[in-house]
Scaffold this active site. Structure first.
Site, PDB file in Angstrom:
ATOM      1  CD  GLU A 278       8.283  -0.928   2.447  1.00  0.00           C
ATOM      2  OE1 GLU A 278       7.993  -2.030   1.944  1.00  0.00           O
ATOM      3  OE2 GLU A 278       8.308   0.119   1.798  1.00  0.00           O
TER       4      GLU A 278
ATOM      5  CG  HIS B  71       1.593  -6.896   0.058  1.00  0.00           C
ATOM      6  ND1 HIS B  71       0.973  -6.428   1.189  1.00  0.00           N
ATOM      7  CD2 HIS B  71       2.670  -6.101  -0.130  1.00  0.00           C
ATOM      8  CE1 HIS B  71       1.653  -5.387   1.663  1.00  0.00           C
ATOM      9  NE2 HIS B  71       2.694  -5.170   0.871  1.00  0.00           N
TER      10      HIS B  71
ATOM     11  CG  LEU C 243       9.927   0.313  -7.722  1.00  0.00           C
ATOM     12  CD1 LEU C 243       9.601   1.648  -7.053  1.00  0.00           C
ATOM     13  CD2 LEU C 243       9.277   0.259  -9.094  1.00  0.00           C
TER      14      LEU C 243
HETATM   15  C1  SIN Z   1       4.614  -2.265  -0.143  1.00  0.00           C
HETATM   16  O1  SIN Z   1       4.628  -1.051  -0.228  1.00  0.00           O
HETATM   17  O2  SIN Z   1       4.223  -2.878   0.842  1.00  0.00           O
HETATM   18  C2  SIN Z   1       5.082  -3.065  -1.316  1.00  0.00           C
HETATM   19  C3  SIN Z   1       6.523  -2.890  -1.470  1.00  0.00           C
HETATM   20  C4  SIN Z   1       7.112  -4.024  -2.230  1.00  0.00           C
HETATM   21  O3  SIN Z   1       6.407  -4.900  -2.697  1.00  0.00           O
HETATM   22  O4  SIN Z   1       8.332  -4.078  -2.305  1.00  0.00           O
END
Ligand code: SIN
Length: 507
Positions: A117, A231, A372
């Site tokens: 990511e 986000h 998490l």
């Molecule tokens: C996402 O899946 O974009 C969120 C992941 C995150 O907030 O760490």
């Protein structure tokens, strides 16, 4: 032990709270988990899409990525704790205890399909499709439901900590409009985020910052509250926005403005995979300028890679082949109750873990898919530390003889006003002058709510109180921080003679 006593009281049932409960129970403690949630979806962890990052065989690079995403504001010692414990915590709890079936490449047993990511320089994210949270959260709840030493009390809110001489002895719990003290050797706050303070959020309803407010009101240190992460890609096709994971950009999706132009390369060399705060502000700028931003998923096999998100698009009537309309939304609070490497807060026997805690791991901006992990690692450490402490039954604040009714309109109107102020003045961009004005409005609002809490007790009133305390902490710490960094982005909208708009009189 009587019914209203427990060795460890955990408030909240996301991954951080459940990890604390597990670790405390492993130490032989009797554990009570009090959670407002009535269904698993009530915890933010359930909603996590992207996954859980681990160090794999390169902890140094993982650490470097976390520090870089935070613009070097994260605490390197806290990051060491996270990174050094990542692989073992995931192996122990998620793989061996809960048997979570993370996606694999199909090339052999345990060949995990590690994803990537934004701002990660390596593929290191374990995931289950794009709904990792529920695949971790549900087995975790089931496992603890069956545990002899853990009692999970659903639909139960903590309203106030019981504190005496710098030490916490338990909390007043509300269930079915009954208010009872529960005494504990230690209290672990794991109450999640603050999404209810903003009009658009990825958090579940009820994210009112309860743990942060209770800790602050009891006198615990609360820091880094100005670092509210938005986000960048939340689908806004209709009135029920939903998260479109960063993993989709990790697989090649690109952002286009209302003129159909791809714009992220103009903002950052890593384009769509730039740090989250950079992408969120760029999306806002382009939406303001061209009316719309869409996530173009045509460069990837969206249906093959993200069947869960395809289903979500269909449920929301979104034709993803035309591009998914997106906007930033409040997502995660990087600050919170200040804790050490074992989750210990500045008051005796009080712990905080997960999103309501400020461990120092995120600094001014959190790296994707580390929440998490942080909840898991700190949850285990805090739970183990919290076990084995003596329970003292002392006099608790008396909330019992008050009128439980709160006029619904009162709460609705106050929440509406609070969200408007937070959105306009304490959002993605902040003008220092406006922050001062926002604080006066929020102070007034908090005063009105406080007046009610002197004569009434109800869960909704206490949620409103938590929201008003937390909002004021965010605005105040934002006003005190003159450095524009990470999620705290300062702008001067009132420069060159222009006047920043005054919050309206009814604010
Ligand atoms: C996402 O899946 O974009 C969120 C992941 C995150 O907030 O760490």
């Amino acid at each position: 032990m009587s019914d209203n006593e427990t060795d460890v009281l955990v408030v909240g049932s996301g991954i951080a709270g459940l990890a604390s409960a597990l670790a405390a129970a492993r130490e032989g403690a009797d554990v009570t988990v009090a959670t407002k949630a009535t269904r698993p979806e009530g915890a933010s962890s359930w909603w996590a899409q992207g996954g859980i990052a681990i160090a794999r065989d390169d902890p140094e690079q993982f650490k470097a990525d976390i520090l870089a995403a935070s613009s070097d504001t994260a605490d390197p010692e806290a990051v060491d704790v996270l990174v050094e414990n990542a692989n073992a915590a995931v192996e122990d709890v998620l793989l061996e205890t809960l048997d979570v079936e993370f996606d694999t490449t199909g090339m052999g047993e345990d060949e995990f399909d590690f994803g990537r990511e934004a701002a990660h320089s390596a593929d290191r994210i374990l995931h289950v499709d794009a709904s990792t949270g529920k695949h971790v959260h549900v087995p975790f709840l089931n496992y603890l439901d069956d545990h002899d030493d853990v009692t999970i009390r659903d639909d139960t809110a903590a309203l106030e900590l019981i504190r005496h001489e710098g030490r916490v002895h338990g909390a007043i719990l509300e269930s079915d409009s009954d208010f009872e003290p529960t005494y504990a050797g230690a209290v672990v706050l794991a109450t999640g985020g603050i999404g209810d303070l903003y009009p658009r959020t990825t958090n579940p309803a009820g994210s009112t910052g309860d743990g942060i407010a209770m800790a602050a009101l009891a006198g615990a240190d609360v820091t880094d509250m100005e670092y509210v992460q938005f986000h960048p890609t939340v689908c806004v096709a209709n009135d029920s926005p939903f998260l479109v994971s960063e993993a989709v950009r990790g697989e090649g999706a690109v952002l286009r403005n209302g003129d159909g132009e791809r714009f992220m390369p103009d903002y950052h060399e890593d384009a769509e995979l730039a740090p989250r705060d950079v992408v969120a502000r760029a999306v806002k700028t382009e939406r303001d300028a061209t009316g719309e931003v869409t996530l173009d998923v045509s460069p990837l096999d969206f249906a093959g890679e993200f069947p869960d998100l395809v289903e979500k698009c269909e449920d929301h009537g979104v034709d993803y082949e035309d591009g998914i309309p997106v906007a930033p939304a409040e997502h995660f609070l990087c600050g919170g109750v200040d804790v050490d490497e074992h989750g210990r807060a500045s008051l005796g026997r009080l712990y905080a873990v997960g999103e309501c805690a400020r461990t120092g791991v995120h600094g001014a901006n959190r790296l994707a898919s580390t929440s998490l992990l942080e909840g898991l690692v700190w949850g285990l450490r805090a739970g183990a530390d919290a076990a084995g402490k003596e329970i003292d039954v002392i006099e608790a604040p008396d909330l019992l003889e008050r009128d439980p009714e709160l006029p619904e309109r009162f709460a609705e109107e106050k929440f509406h006003r609070l969200r408007r102020v937070m959105d306009e003045y304490v959002g993605l961009e902040r003008d220092p002058d406006e922050l001062g004005r926002a604080m006066s409005v929020l102070r007034r609002l908090k005063g009105e709510v406080d007046a009610y809490t002197r004569t009434r007790t109800s869960r909704s009133l206490y949620e409103l109180r938590s929201a008003s305390v937390t909002a004021l902490l965010i605005a105040r710490q934002a006003a005190e921080n003159e450095e524009s960094v990470g999620c705290h982005h300062l702008v001067e909208t009132s420069a060159d003679g222009g006047q920043a708009p005054e919050p309206r009189a009814d604010d």
